[in-house]
Each structure stands twice: as C-alpha cells, then as structure tokens.
Design a protein around this motif. Structure first.
Motif, PDB file in Angstrom:
ATOM      1  N   ASP A   1      -4.377  -3.427  -5.677  1.00 21.43           N
ATOM      2  CA  ASP A   1      -3.658  -3.517  -3.963  1.00 21.43           C
ATOM      3  C   ASP A   1      -4.275  -5.321  -3.854  1.00 21.43           C
ATOM      4  O   ASP A   1      -5.356  -4.965  -3.418  1.00 21.43           O
ATOM      5  CB  ASP A   1      -4.021  -2.832  -2.838  1.00 21.43           C
ATOM      6  CG  ASP A   1      -3.289  -2.393  -2.225  1.00 21.43           C
ATOM      7  OD1 ASP A   1      -2.047  -3.656  -1.969  1.00 21.43           O
ATOM      8  OD2 ASP A   1      -2.927  -2.106  -1.224  1.00 21.43           O
TER       9      ASP A   1
ATOM     10  N   SER B   1       0.310  -1.223   0.139  1.00 15.46           N
ATOM     11  CA  SER B   1      -0.213   0.158  -0.164  1.00 15.46           C
ATOM     12  C   SER B   1       1.019   1.611   0.045  1.00 15.46           C
ATOM     13  O   SER B   1       0.513   2.168  -0.749  1.00 15.46           O
ATOM     14  CB  SER B   1      -1.420  -0.358   1.377  1.00 15.46           C
ATOM     15  OG  SER B   1      -1.918  -1.743   1.462  1.00 15.46           O
TER      16      SER B   1
ATOM     17  N   THR C   1      -4.400  -4.953   4.738  1.00  9.97           N
ATOM     18  CA  THR C   1      -4.933  -4.694   2.944  1.00  9.97           C
ATOM     19  C   THR C   1      -5.620  -6.381   3.090  1.00  9.97           C
ATOM     20  O   THR C   1      -4.407  -6.997   2.625  1.00  9.97           O
ATOM     21  CB  THR C   1      -4.625  -4.755   2.134  1.00  9.97           C
ATOM     22  OG1 THR C   1      -3.620  -3.730   2.178  1.00  9.97           O
ATOM     23  CG2 THR C   1      -5.550  -4.795   0.943  1.00  9.97           C
TER      24      THR C   1
ATOM     25  N   LYS D   1      -4.404   2.957   2.099  1.00 10.24           N
ATOM     26  CA  LYS D   1      -4.502   2.299   3.527  1.00 10.24           C
ATOM     27  C   LYS D   1      -3.179   1.838   3.560  1.00 10.24           C
ATOM     28  O   LYS D   1      -2.988   0.454   3.719  1.00 10.24           O
ATOM     29  CB  LYS D   1      -5.296   1.735   4.568  1.00 10.24           C
ATOM     30  CG  LYS D   1      -7.220   2.542   4.292  1.00 10.24           C
ATOM     31  CD  LYS D   1      -7.288   3.591   5.346  1.00 10.24           C
ATOM     32  CE  LYS D   1      -8.583   4.563   4.069  1.00 10.24           C
ATOM     33  NZ  LYS D   1      -8.538   5.402   3.319  1.00 10.24           N
TER      34      LYS D   1
END
Ligand SMILES: Nc1nc2c(ncn2[C@@H]2O[C@H](COP(=O)(O)OP(=O)(O)OP(=O)(O)O)[C@@H](O)[C@H]2O)c(=O)[nH]1
Ligand SMILES: [Mg+2]
Length: 196
Positions: free
Chosen positions: A76, A38, A60, A52
């Motif tokens: 992601d 991230s 994540t 985030k």
C-alpha cells in the motif's frame, strides 16, 4: 484462483533501504489520496481493518507491506495529490514512490486506482504513462462503483478511458469495496501478474 487464507501486516516503511530484503513477490497499489487503496486491500483479502482506511485524505503516509498466504506482499503506497503536506514532504514521497516502482526487483505488477466518479487528474495520467514507460505490468481499477447508478456507469468508464488514452483492449475494471464487486476479477488478475 487465489484463495486468501492468511493476511498479516508486515510493517510500515518510510525509507526504501528499510524494505524487507526477501524474495517474496509484490503487488503494489497506486492512486490518488482517498481513492480507496486501503479499502481495496481489505476487501480483496477479506479483513475489515487490516489496512487503515479513512475518510480523511492522506491516511497512508508510509509504504505498508501485507503478507498474503505466507507467499506474496500487497504493498500500500501513499496516495498522491494530497494537498495538505509541505512541498518538501511531497518531494520526499514522490522520490520514495518512484524509487520503489522503478527499482524494486520483487515488484510484479501495479494496480492503479481511479475514482469512477471523477475525470482522472493530471497526476493520474502522469502515473499511468510513467508505469507504461517503465514497462511495469498494470491493472487499472475504477473504484467506488457503488456510488454511481448502473445507467451512468459506462459514461464514467469511457470518460476515464479517454483521459488515460486507453486502447479498446485495455481493461478498466469496476470495483466496489462496499459491495465486493470486482474482487474475483482482481484476484484472478493478481494471480496472473504473480505468475508472469
Ligand atoms: N462507497 C464506497 N466508499 C469507499 C469505497 N472505497 C473506499 N471508500 C471510502 O473512501 C474513503 C477513502 O478510502 P481509503 O481506502 O482510506 O483510501 P486510500 O486511497 O487508502 O487513501 P490514502 O491512504 O489517504 O491515500 C473511506 O472513507 C472509504 O470508506 C467504495 O468502493 N465504495
Ligand atoms: Mg490508504
């Protein structure tokens, strides 16, 4: 080289069937939980909190799509090797990640991240071999390069190269989300992957 003018969050998905049904090409990030996926996205697109990031591994947990320049997606993926999840949940993630990587038509390349400080894990090696097997174009990046001294760098890079069984011509790019080292090289590589 690509200049990132626009970057926006498109959505989080837990099921492959929910993914955007569009022709936009995709570049996905894989790597161990906490390796810096991230953070890499944020640094490369120059937005502090688009993806985030967290010092707690396992941040994540969904497949997150970020639209760049109204043109392509940064994807992601949840990190692997995160201990504090149930076996059932892990199996579900593995199936989701493998399904995405092996079947997604829009996927043009994968950036696999490895922490420059550590010897790659068995999961790292399996992932790299697996991507090779599926003939998915791959860019290998050694993250958190700011965390070791310049003098120790080559030793660490060589340790990763050896564990992953890299050929001398294979690239392993040092990157730091803290200093921005490697951003230009990553953008250049992405441009090539998208055009290929
Ligand atoms: N010093 C330094 N810290 C970094 C770097 N990249 C990431 N970090 C830190 O490492 C931690 C994990 O970063 P994330 O970007 O959240 O990692 P992730 O791979 O997305 O983790 P998951 O979402 O759990 O899979 C955070 O505390 C970051 O600030 C880097 O290049 N240098
Ligand atoms: Mg993350």
């Amino acid at each position: 080289m690509i200049k990132v003018k626009k970057a926006e969050f498109k959505g989080s998905f837990v099921d492959l069937k929910q993914l955007p049904d569009e022709d936009n090409l995709e570049i996905a990030l894989v790597g161990r939980s906490n390796v810096g996926k991230s953070s890499l996205i944020n640094k490369v697109v120059n937005r502090k909190n688009l993806a985030k990031s967290s010092s707690t591994p396992g941040k994540t947990r969904t497949i997150n799509f970020y639209m760049i320049n109204d043109s392509w997606y940064f994807v992601d993926l949840p990190g692997y090797g995160f201990a504090r999840v149930s076996k059932t949940e892990r199996l579900k993630w593995n199936r989701m990640i493998e399904g995405y990587l092996s079947k997604r038509k829009q996927l043009k390349g994968v950036i696999q991240l490895l922490d420059i400080r550590h010897v790659p894990t068995e999961n790292d090696v399996l992932m790299k071999d697996w991507l090779l097997h599926y003939e998915i174009p791959l860019l290998l990046v050694a993250t958190k390069a700011d965390k070791i001294s310049k003098g120790a760098r080559q030793k660490h890079l060589n340790q990763i190269r050896k564990a992953l069984d890299l050929e001398p011509e294979d690239i392993l790019l040092p990157f730091s989300a803290a200093t921005g080292e490697g951003v230009g090289e990553i953008l250049a590589a992405i441009e090539e992957l998208l055009e290929f």
